[in-house]
Design an enzyme around this catalytic site. Structure first.
Site, mmCIF file in Angstrom:
data_model
loop_
_atom_site.group_PDB
_atom_site.id
_atom_site.type_symbol
_atom_site.label_atom_id
_atom_site.label_comp_id
_atom_site.label_asym_id
_atom_site.label_seq_id
_atom_site.Cartn_x
_atom_site.Cartn_y
_atom_site.Cartn_z
ATOM 1 N N THR A 40 0.833 -1.204 0.000
ATOM 2 C CA THR A 40 0.000 0.000 0.000
ATOM 3 C C THR A 40 0.872 1.260 0.000
ATOM 4 O OG1 THR A 40 -1.568 -1.224 1.367
ATOM 5 C CG2 THR A 40 -1.933 1.125 1.182
ATOM 6 N N ARG A 44 7.787 -2.621 2.786
ATOM 7 C CA ARG A 44 7.918 -2.720 4.244
ATOM 8 C C ARG A 44 8.219 -4.146 4.641
ATOM 9 N NH1 ARG A 44 2.972 1.045 6.471
ATOM 10 N NH2 ARG A 44 3.671 2.846 5.278
ATOM 11 N N SER A 135 6.268 3.703 8.743
ATOM 12 C CA SER A 135 5.113 4.408 9.240
ATOM 13 C C SER A 135 4.832 4.134 10.714
ATOM 14 C CB SER A 135 3.907 4.048 8.370
ATOM 15 O OG SER A 135 2.806 4.803 8.730
ATOM 16 N N HIS A 136 3.664 3.584 10.996
ATOM 17 C CA HIS A 136 3.217 3.368 12.373
ATOM 18 C C HIS A 136 3.688 2.025 12.933
ATOM 19 C CE1 HIS A 136 0.643 1.668 9.399
ATOM 20 N NE2 HIS A 136 0.184 0.819 10.294
ATOM 21 N N LYS A 148 10.217 3.948 0.428
ATOM 22 C CA LYS A 148 9.300 4.198 -0.689
ATOM 23 C C LYS A 148 9.837 5.315 -1.564
ATOM 24 C CE LYS A 148 6.055 7.325 1.509
ATOM 25 N NZ LYS A 148 4.702 7.808 1.464
ATOM 26 N N ASP A 299 2.160 9.790 13.766
ATOM 27 C CA ASP A 299 2.775 8.453 13.742
ATOM 28 C C ASP A 299 4.277 8.521 13.450
ATOM 29 O OD1 ASP A 299 2.585 9.258 11.103
ATOM 30 O OD2 ASP A 299 2.332 7.225 10.360
ATOM 31 N N ASP A 301 6.232 8.427 10.824
ATOM 32 C CA ASP A 301 6.772 9.323 9.797
ATOM 33 C C ASP A 301 5.979 10.620 9.644
ATOM 34 O OD1 ASP A 301 4.670 7.785 8.798
ATOM 35 O OD2 ASP A 301 5.339 7.989 6.729
ATOM 36 N N ASP A 303 2.786 11.334 8.972
ATOM 37 C CA ASP A 303 1.705 11.607 8.020
ATOM 38 C C ASP A 303 0.325 11.306 8.578
ATOM 39 O OD1 ASP A 303 2.001 8.878 7.915
ATOM 40 O OD2 ASP A 303 2.338 8.754 5.748
ATOM 41 N N ARG A 304 0.246 10.544 9.655
ATOM 42 C CA ARG A 304 -1.070 10.251 10.242
ATOM 43 C C ARG A 304 -1.395 11.222 11.366
ATOM 44 N NH1 ARG A 304 -2.314 3.894 10.446
ATOM 45 N NH2 ARG A 304 -1.605 3.416 8.349
ATOM 46 N N GLU A 385 -8.472 9.528 4.714
ATOM 47 C CA GLU A 385 -8.685 8.094 4.839
ATOM 48 C C GLU A 385 -9.035 7.754 6.284
ATOM 49 O OE1 GLU A 385 -6.073 5.549 2.158
ATOM 50 O OE2 GLU A 385 -4.689 6.965 3.041
ATOM 51 N N GLU A 386 -9.768 6.632 6.412
ATOM 52 C CA GLU A 386 -10.142 6.180 7.747
ATOM 53 C C GLU A 386 -8.918 5.827 8.589
ATOM 54 O OE1 GLU A 386 -9.346 2.853 8.418
ATOM 55 O OE2 GLU A 386 -8.618 2.708 6.350
ATOM 56 N N SER A 387 -7.794 5.518 7.916
ATOM 57 C CA SER A 387 -6.593 5.075 8.622
ATOM 58 C C SER A 387 -5.797 6.260 9.175
ATOM 59 C CB SER A 387 -5.731 4.240 7.681
ATOM 60 O OG SER A 387 -5.460 4.965 6.492
ATOM 61 N N LYS A 398 -0.384 12.508 2.937
ATOM 62 C CA LYS A 398 -1.202 12.915 4.069
ATOM 63 C C LYS A 398 -0.284 13.581 5.081
ATOM 64 C CE LYS A 398 -1.306 8.251 6.106
ATOM 65 N NZ LYS A 398 -0.894 7.288 5.081
ATOM 66 N N ARG A 518 -9.105 -6.508 7.627
ATOM 67 C CA ARG A 518 -9.779 -5.313 8.127
ATOM 68 C C ARG A 518 -11.259 -5.393 7.749
ATOM 69 N NH1 ARG A 518 -5.361 -2.693 9.703
ATOM 70 N NH2 ARG A 518 -3.704 -2.033 8.279
HETATM 71 C C1 G16 Z 1 -0.559 3.640 4.345
HETATM 72 C C2 G16 Z 1 -1.152 4.317 3.148
HETATM 73 C C3 G16 Z 1 -2.566 4.695 3.428
HETATM 74 C C4 G16 Z 1 -3.367 3.504 3.892
HETATM 75 C C5 G16 Z 1 -2.693 2.877 5.083
HETATM 76 C C6 G16 Z 1 -3.342 1.581 5.553
HETATM 77 O O1 G16 Z 1 -0.442 4.539 5.380
HETATM 78 O O2 G16 Z 1 -0.440 5.470 2.796
HETATM 79 O O3 G16 Z 1 -3.090 5.227 2.253
HETATM 80 O O4 G16 Z 1 -4.658 3.888 4.220
HETATM 81 O O5 G16 Z 1 -1.366 2.564 4.752
HETATM 82 O O6 G16 Z 1 -3.179 0.630 4.592
HETATM 83 P P1 G16 Z 1 -3.568 -0.865 4.835
HETATM 84 O O7 G16 Z 1 -5.012 -0.869 5.245
HETATM 85 O O8 G16 Z 1 -3.329 -1.520 3.507
HETATM 86 O O9 G16 Z 1 -2.713 -1.417 5.950
HETATM 87 P P2 G16 Z 1 0.892 4.636 6.224
HETATM 88 O O10 G16 Z 1 0.648 5.720 7.213
HETATM 89 O O11 G16 Z 1 1.058 3.269 6.850
HETATM 90 O O12 G16 Z 1 1.954 4.926 5.226
#
Ligand code: G16
Length: 565
Positions: A40, A44, A135-136, A148, A299, A301, A303-304, A385-387, A398, A518
């Site tokens: 995504t 990773r 990320s998180h 990335k 988070d 990096d 972005d969240r 996004e919901e995330s 983001k 999910r």
């Molecule tokens: C990444 C993507 C987001 C996505 C999230 C969750 O976020 O940039 O667009 O919503 O992963 O993805 P998944 O549901 O596939 O785990 P981040 O903050 O992890 O880079």
């Protein structure tokens, strides 16, 4: 003859495989790894995977081999400071020099938040960027690492680019590097590495300037000076220096407003994941009569974001809807926004705002990269996004601190509490009850079987009743990009009911161990008297429908989700 022009000539003359006289690099042979397809958001893996043999080098060389604009161009480089960040940066700098990159802008200490990297790429016209982050996900020697590639618009590479990089990783036979000492990453300044200029830049300055150009800093300053109490949890990740500079040193929030502000390689042993579970310390600060007025976390990096008021949690889906509805209170958007977008599993709250405002609203697959074309084309200004992701057209990622400042700007302009603003929003537009249930670490085979079974049932579902609710549509989400016509299929199973409720199933694309299922649940409540329920209560019937429909317990052996947000 300018250096860039010389590089261009050298490349165009087809002599790229020959060592040009003014560059000294060594070619090392290597063997492909089969598992380097970006998910995504980039590649990773566990740290131990990245540290084996030439794993990182193969991927980086595949970027240089396929993204030819980097030759003679500028590369932005930085990461979230997690374990292996510094080592990886030195490896990449040497490879960048060996591959003919003219200039690398690298964040001091190897740090650059994801949105700041996007900002720097755009501001300095870089050809692209490499961002090191998982990320998180947790960090440390036993944690995760990631890399990335972002393109010249500052955004995550689109699928056609990541697929080209992946294809290259499958056939790679050698990589290039130079034999040079490490670059001093802690001191600002310009260094020469072979023929490549390395500029160690302040990771915060450009980003902080951009924020000041978007928001009403005077109004926020006045809000904070008036006793409005806030906390920001940097979770020992990259946003510490950014939040301290902007919130405390620029906007005048008292020292101590930023907690866990020092970036640590292992994030203090925690998940740098801004949600109610992992940011429990912050959540506690918002509770009770002494609770602060506003709290937020970001988070690994940066972005969240998670937004909290006193005794109040704002779901990311609601946050997007509220910010869209209040966009014109933000100076950069005073003239209005052209449109909005949300990822498919994100609640439809923002759709209602867009309909009321008479602006376009797009539904895209999960992954920030899918917003890029819409932002570049000027069709949307806000997306989310919901995330726990929210952002705007100021960068192509983001942006956690952008969301925090947007909220502070709206709070300053409206003079109301977070809870009053959100409940007032529900009264006006209706409430979209929303929750996500995650089943983590399930066996890949079981997860694939579950999705396969669901897909097989989709054609029979429309028109049938599940627990008294009529199924309006059932499909596997497919997206055709309205700008370039590219098609992305199998982006998640959607079951929509005629009363507006929805269940969505998809597998995470960011995990590093086994699979994560999910389940996204949503219902719509226009009746103000019924808008005050706990979402788990409001969604109880839908939750059991989802469990039965997907046979979650039978196929995964799990009686309950691991994380509920
Ligand atoms: C990444 C993507 C987001 C996505 C999230 C969750 O976020 O940039 O667009 O919503 O992963 O993805 P998944 O549901 O596939 O785990 P981040 O903050 O992890 O880079």
């Amino acid at each position: 003859m300018g250096r860039d022009f010389k590089m261009w000539l050298w490349y165009k003359s087809g002599q790229f495989l020959r060592d040009p006289s003014n560059m000294h690099f060594t070619t090392y042979s290597t063997h492909p790894f089969k598992d380097q397809r970006p998910g995504t958001s980039g590649l990773r893996k566990r740290v131990e995977v990245f540290r084996q043999g030439n794993y990182l080098k193969n991927f980086v060389q595949s970027v240089f081999d396929t993204q030819r604009e980097l030759v003679g161009g500028t590369l932005v480089l930085g990461g979230d400071g997690r374990f292996y960040n510094r080592e990886a940066i030195q490896i990449i700098l040497r490879m960048a020099a060996a591959n003919g990159v003219a200039r690398v802008l690298v964040g001091q200490g190897g740090l650059l938040s994801t949105p700041a990297a996007s900002c720097v790429i755009r501001k300095y016209g870089a050809a692209g960027g490499l961002i090191l982050s998982a990320s998180h996900n947790p960090g440390g020697p036993d944690g995760d690492f990631g890399i990335k590639y972002n393109t010249a618009n500052g955004g995550p590479a689109p699928e056609k680019v990541t697929e080209a990089i992946y294809a290259r990783t499958l056939e790679i036979t050698n990589f290039r590097s130079i034999d040079e000492e490490d670059v001093e990453l802690d001191d600002l300044g310009s260094y020469q590495l072979s023929e490549t200029q390395i500029e160690v830049i302040d990771p915060v300055a450009d980003y902080a300037d951009l924020m000041a150009s978007i928001f009403d800093f005077d109004a926020i300053r006045a809000l904070l000076a008036g006793g409005f109490r806030i906390r920001f949890d940097a979770m020992h990740a990259v946003t510490g220096p950014y939040a301290t500079r902007i919130l405390e040193q620029t906007l005048g929030a008292p020292a101590g407003t930023v907690i866990n502000g020092e970036p640590l390689e292992d994030f203090g042993g925690h998940h740098p994941d801004p949600n109610l579970v992992h940011a429990a310390e912050l959540v506690a600060m918002t509770q009770g009569p002494d609770g602060v007025d506003f709290a937020a976390a970001s988070d690994g990096d940066g972005d969240r974001n998670m937004i909290l008021g006193r005794d109040f949690f704002v779901t990311p889906s609601d946050s997007l809807a509220v910010l869209a509805a209040n966009a014109t209170l933000i100076p950069a958007h005073r003239g209005g926004i052209p449109g909005v977008a949300r990822s498919m599993p994100t609640s439809q709250a923002v759709d209602r705002v867009a309909a009321a405002m008479g602006i376009e609203c797009f539904e895209t697959p999960t992954g920030w990269k899918f917003f890029g074309n819409l932002l570049d084309a000027g069709r949307i200004a806000f997306c989310g996004e919901e995330s726990f992701g929210t952002g705007s057209n100021h960068v192509r990622e983001k942006d956690g601190l952008w969301a925090v400042l947007a909220w502070l700007n709206v709070l300053a302009a409206r003079g109301q509490s977070v809870a009053d603003i959100v409940t007032g929003h529900w009264q006006q537009y209706g409430r979209n009850y929303y929750s996500r249930h995650d089943y983590e670490g399930i066996k890949g085979k079981a997860a694939d079987q579950l999705m396969k079974d669901l897909r097989a049932r989709l054609p029979q579902l429309p028109g049938t009743f599940l627990d008294g609710l009529e199924v309006g549509y059932a499909d596997d989400f497919s997206y055709t990009d309205p700008i370039d016509g590219s098609v992305s299929q199998r982006q998640g199973v959607r079951i929509g009911f005629s009363n507006g409720s929805r269940i969505v199933f998809r597998l995470s694309g960011t995990g590093t161990v086994d699979a994560t299922l999910r389940v996204y649940l949503e219902s719509f409540e226009p009746n103000v008297a019924s808008q005050g329920l706990d979402p788990q209560v409001a969604l109880a019937a839908l939750i059991s429908t989802a469990n039965e429909l997907a046979q979650i317990q039978l196929l995964t052996g799990r009686a309950a989700p691991d994380v509920i947000t």
